[in-house]
Design a protein around this motif. Structure first.
Motif, PDB file in Angstrom:
ATOM      1  N   ASN A  61     -60.111  82.487  51.674  1.00  0.00           N
ATOM      2  CA  ASN A  61     -59.157  83.475  51.151  1.00  0.00           C
ATOM      3  C   ASN A  61     -59.179  83.500  49.629  1.00  0.00           C
ATOM      4  O   ASN A  61     -59.095  84.570  49.014  1.00  0.00           O
ATOM      5  N   ASN A  62     -59.286  82.314  49.014  1.00  0.00           N
ATOM      6  CA  ASN A  62     -59.339  82.246  47.551  1.00  0.00           C
ATOM      7  C   ASN A  62     -60.601  82.909  47.015  1.00  0.00           C
ATOM      8  O   ASN A  62     -60.569  83.573  45.975  1.00  0.00           O
ATOM      9  N   ILE A  63     -61.715  82.701  47.733  1.00  0.00           N
ATOM     10  CA  ILE A  63     -62.970  83.328  47.313  1.00  0.00           C
ATOM     11  C   ILE A  63     -62.851  84.843  47.362  1.00  0.00           C
ATOM     12  O   ILE A  63     -63.246  85.558  46.426  1.00  0.00           O
ATOM     13  N   GLU A  64     -62.310  85.371  48.470  1.00  0.00           N
ATOM     14  CA  GLU A  64     -62.145  86.815  48.608  1.00  0.00           C
ATOM     15  C   GLU A  64     -61.206  87.360  47.529  1.00  0.00           C
ATOM     16  O   GLU A  64     -61.447  88.436  46.963  1.00  0.00           O
ATOM     17  N   GLN A  65     -60.163  86.600  47.232  1.00  0.00           N
ATOM     18  CA  GLN A  65     -59.223  87.035  46.203  1.00  0.00           C
ATOM     19  C   GLN A  65     -59.896  87.086  44.836  1.00  0.00           C
ATOM     20  O   GLN A  65     -59.698  88.037  44.073  1.00  0.00           O
ATOM     21  N   ARG A  66     -60.712  86.058  44.535  1.00  0.00           N
ATOM     22  CA  ARG A  66     -61.424  86.042  43.247  1.00  0.00           C
ATOM     23  C   ARG A  66     -62.424  87.190  43.163  1.00  0.00           C
ATOM     24  O   ARG A  66     -62.605  87.784  42.087  1.00  0.00           O
ATOM     25  N   LYS A  67     -63.082  87.496  44.289  1.00  0.00           N
ATOM     26  CA  LYS A  67     -64.014  88.619  44.299  1.00  0.00           C
ATOM     27  C   LYS A  67     -63.290  89.931  43.987  1.00  0.00           C
ATOM     28  O   LYS A  67     -63.782  90.754  43.207  1.00  0.00           O
ATOM     29  N   GLU A  68     -62.144  90.117  44.614  1.00  0.00           N
ATOM     30  CA  GLU A  68     -61.367  91.335  44.370  1.00  0.00           C
ATOM     31  C   GLU A  68     -60.906  91.403  42.920  1.00  0.00           C
ATOM     32  O   GLU A  68     -60.935  92.473  42.293  1.00  0.00           O
TER      33      GLU A  68
ATOM     34  N   ASP B  45     -67.402 108.172  37.928  1.00  0.00           N
ATOM     35  CA  ASP B  45     -67.728 107.589  39.236  1.00  0.00           C
ATOM     36  C   ASP B  45     -69.134 107.013  39.257  1.00  0.00           C
ATOM     37  O   ASP B  45     -69.383 105.954  39.835  1.00  0.00           O
ATOM     38  N   GLU B  46     -70.071 107.718  38.620  1.00  0.00           N
ATOM     39  CA  GLU B  46     -71.450 107.226  38.554  1.00  0.00           C
ATOM     40  C   GLU B  46     -71.533 105.994  37.656  1.00  0.00           C
ATOM     41  O   GLU B  46     -72.261 105.037  37.961  1.00  0.00           O
ATOM     42  N   PHE B  47     -70.782 106.001  36.559  1.00  0.00           N
ATOM     43  CA  PHE B  47     -70.836 104.886  35.609  1.00  0.00           C
ATOM     44  C   PHE B  47     -70.259 103.604  36.195  1.00  0.00           C
ATOM     45  O   PHE B  47     -70.649 102.507  35.788  1.00  0.00           O
ATOM     46  N   LEU B  48     -69.368 103.726  37.161  1.00  0.00           N
ATOM     47  CA  LEU B  48     -68.780 102.538  37.781  1.00  0.00           C
ATOM     48  C   LEU B  48     -69.809 101.731  38.566  1.00  0.00           C
ATOM     49  O   LEU B  48     -69.569 100.566  38.896  1.00  0.00           O
ATOM     50  N   ASP B  49     -70.949 102.339  38.866  1.00  0.00           N
ATOM     51  CA  ASP B  49     -72.031 101.618  39.540  1.00  0.00           C
ATOM     52  C   ASP B  49     -72.966 100.935  38.549  1.00  0.00           C
ATOM     53  O   ASP B  49     -73.977 100.351  38.955  1.00  0.00           O
ATOM     54  N   PHE B  50     -72.635 101.010  37.264  1.00  0.00           N
ATOM     55  CA  PHE B  50     -73.537 100.508  36.223  1.00  0.00           C
ATOM     56  C   PHE B  50     -73.915  99.043  36.442  1.00  0.00           C
ATOM     57  O   PHE B  50     -75.080  98.670  36.359  1.00  0.00           O
ATOM     58  N   GLY B  51     -72.912  98.212  36.716  1.00  0.00           N
ATOM     59  CA  GLY B  51     -73.172  96.775  36.880  1.00  0.00           C
ATOM     60  C   GLY B  51     -74.091  96.488  38.042  1.00  0.00           C
ATOM     61  O   GLY B  51     -75.009  95.660  37.942  1.00  0.00           O
ATOM     62  N   ASN B  52     -73.872  97.179  39.173  1.00  0.00           N
ATOM     63  CA  ASN B  52     -74.715  96.952  40.349  1.00  0.00           C
ATOM     64  C   ASN B  52     -76.142  97.421  40.117  1.00  0.00           C
ATOM     65  O   ASN B  52     -77.104  96.743  40.481  1.00  0.00           O
ATOM     66  N   VAL B  53     -76.281  98.611  39.512  1.00  0.00           N
ATOM     67  CA  VAL B  53     -77.618  99.158  39.267  1.00  0.00           C
ATOM     68  C   VAL B  53     -78.375  98.299  38.266  1.00  0.00           C
ATOM     69  O   VAL B  53     -79.599  98.145  38.364  1.00  0.00           O
TER      70      VAL B  53
ATOM     71  N   ARG C 263     -62.358  89.989  40.299  1.00  0.00           N
ATOM     72  CA  ARG C 263     -63.519  90.281  39.439  1.00  0.00           C
ATOM     73  C   ARG C 263     -63.922  91.745  39.546  1.00  0.00           C
ATOM     74  O   ARG C 263     -64.287  92.374  38.548  1.00  0.00           O
ATOM     75  N   SER C 264     -63.856  92.284  40.765  1.00  0.00           N
ATOM     76  CA  SER C 264     -64.215  93.684  40.967  1.00  0.00           C
ATOM     77  C   SER C 264     -63.248  94.605  40.238  1.00  0.00           C
ATOM     78  O   SER C 264     -63.660  95.580  39.584  1.00  0.00           O
ATOM     79  N   THR C 265     -61.969  94.289  40.296  1.00  0.00           N
ATOM     80  CA  THR C 265     -60.956  95.089  39.603  1.00  0.00           C
ATOM     81  C   THR C 265     -61.132  95.007  38.092  1.00  0.00           C
ATOM     82  O   THR C 265     -61.044  96.024  37.382  1.00  0.00           O
TER      83      THR C 265
ATOM     84  N   SER D  92     -62.138  98.028  35.471  1.00  0.00           N
ATOM     85  CA  SER D  92     -61.288  98.318  34.318  1.00  0.00           C
ATOM     86  C   SER D  92     -62.099  98.325  33.021  1.00  0.00           C
ATOM     87  O   SER D  92     -61.944  99.226  32.179  1.00  0.00           O
ATOM     88  N   LEU D  93     -62.981  97.341  32.864  1.00  0.00           N
ATOM     89  CA  LEU D  93     -63.806  97.267  31.650  1.00  0.00           C
ATOM     90  C   LEU D  93     -64.791  98.431  31.575  1.00  0.00           C
ATOM     91  O   LEU D  93     -65.036  98.984  30.487  1.00  0.00           O
ATOM     92  N   LEU D  94     -65.362  98.817  32.716  1.00  0.00           N
ATOM     93  CA  LEU D  94     -66.292  99.945  32.728  1.00  0.00           C
ATOM     94  C   LEU D  94     -65.578 101.246  32.373  1.00  0.00           C
ATOM     95  O   LEU D  94     -66.136 102.097  31.668  1.00  0.00           O
TER      96      LEU D  94
END
Length: 208
Positions: free
Chosen positions: A11-18, A88-96, A20-22, A26-28
Motif C-alpha cells: 500500500n505504501n508503494i502504491e501511495q508513493r507511486k501516486e 495533454d501531449e506534454f504530460l507524456d514527456f517523461g514517459n516518452v 510521484r505521478s501527481t 504538476s511540474l510538467l
C-alpha cells in the motif's frame, strides 16, 4: 503478522507511486506554462527542441539525445501531427523520454551489408526461415538433452562409486574413442548453430 506487513508495504508503494505521478504532472504543467506564456494551449516545435538541448547541456544524469532521437521523441509527443505540443501531449514527456531507440541498420548482418545479392537470393532466404523456425530450436534442444544423457551415462560408474580405469586413449589428443567421437559431434553442432544464427541474425541480435 507477515501478511499484514507485506500488505502495508504494498500500500505504501502504491501511495508513493501516486504521489510521484501527481508531482510529475504538476511540474510538467508548470513547465508547459513557462513555455506557453501567451496561454495558447500549445508549445512550438522549436521550444521543445530547445528543451532537449538544455537537457543535453545541463543535465548529465539524463541520457544524451541525438538530433534524430529528439525528432523521434517529438514525433511521439505530437500525436495530432500539428507540429505543436498540447498540454495533454506534454504530460507524456517523461514517459516518452525513457524510450530507447535503435536504428534498424544496427541489426544488419554482414551478408546483408556486403553480399546483398546473396542476401536476396531464394536459398539464403530459405536458410533464414529454417534457422529462425521452431523446428531448428527443437532440434538444438534435442541435441542438448541427448548430450546431457550421454554425459550422465558416461559418468554413471564414477557417480555410483565404482572403480573406473581410464581408457589410455581418452584425452590423448586423438578422436579414437566412442565418447570423444560423440563429444566432437556435439561440439560441431553447437559451433554450426552459432555460425548459422550469427550469419542469419547478426552478432548484435544474437548477443542480445
Amino acid at each position: 503478522i507477515l501478511a499484514g506487513v507485506v500488505n502495508n508495504f504494498d500500500n505504501n508503494i502504491e501511495q508513493r507511486k501516486e504521489e510521484r505521478s501527481t508531482l510529475a504532472a504538476s511540474l510538467l504543467k508548470k513547465a508547459f506554462q513557462v513555455m506557453d506564456p501567451d496561454d495558447t494551449g500549445r508549445v512550438s516545435r522549436e521550444a521543445i527542441m530547445l528543451v532537449f538541448y538544455i537537457l543535453n547541456e545541463d543535465f548529465p544524469e539524463i541520457r544524451r539525445l541525438s538530433k534524430d532521437e529528439a525528432n523521434l521523441i517529438f514525433g511521439f509527443l505530437d500525436r495530432d501531427g500539428s507540429s505543436t505540443i498540447t498540454l495533454d501531449e506534454f504530460l507524456d514527456f517523461g514517459n516518452v523520454l525513457l524510450l530507447e531507440f535503435t536504428k534498424e541498420s544496427d541489426y544488419a548482418t554482414l551478408v546483408e551489408i556486403y553480399l546483398p545479392k546473396v542476401y536476396h537470393s531464394w536459398w539464403y532466404q530459405f536458410l533464414c526461415i529454417a534457422v529462425r523456425s521452431k523446428g531448428f530450436e527443437y532440434f538444438i534442444d534435442f541435441v542438448l538433452v541427448l548430450n546431457a544423457a550421454i554425459i550422465a551415462i558416461q559418468s554413471y560408474p564414477q557417480l555410483s562409486g565404482e572403480d573406473v580405469t581410464m581408457n589410455p586413449h581418452y584425452g590423448d589428443g586423438y578422436i579414437d574413442t566412442v565418447w570423444e567421437l560423440m563429444e566432437t559431434i556435439f561440439t560441431i553442432v553447437y559451433v554450426l548453430e552459432v555460425i548459422l544464427k550469427v550469419t542469419v541474425d547478426g552478432w548484435k541480435k544474437y548477443s542480445e
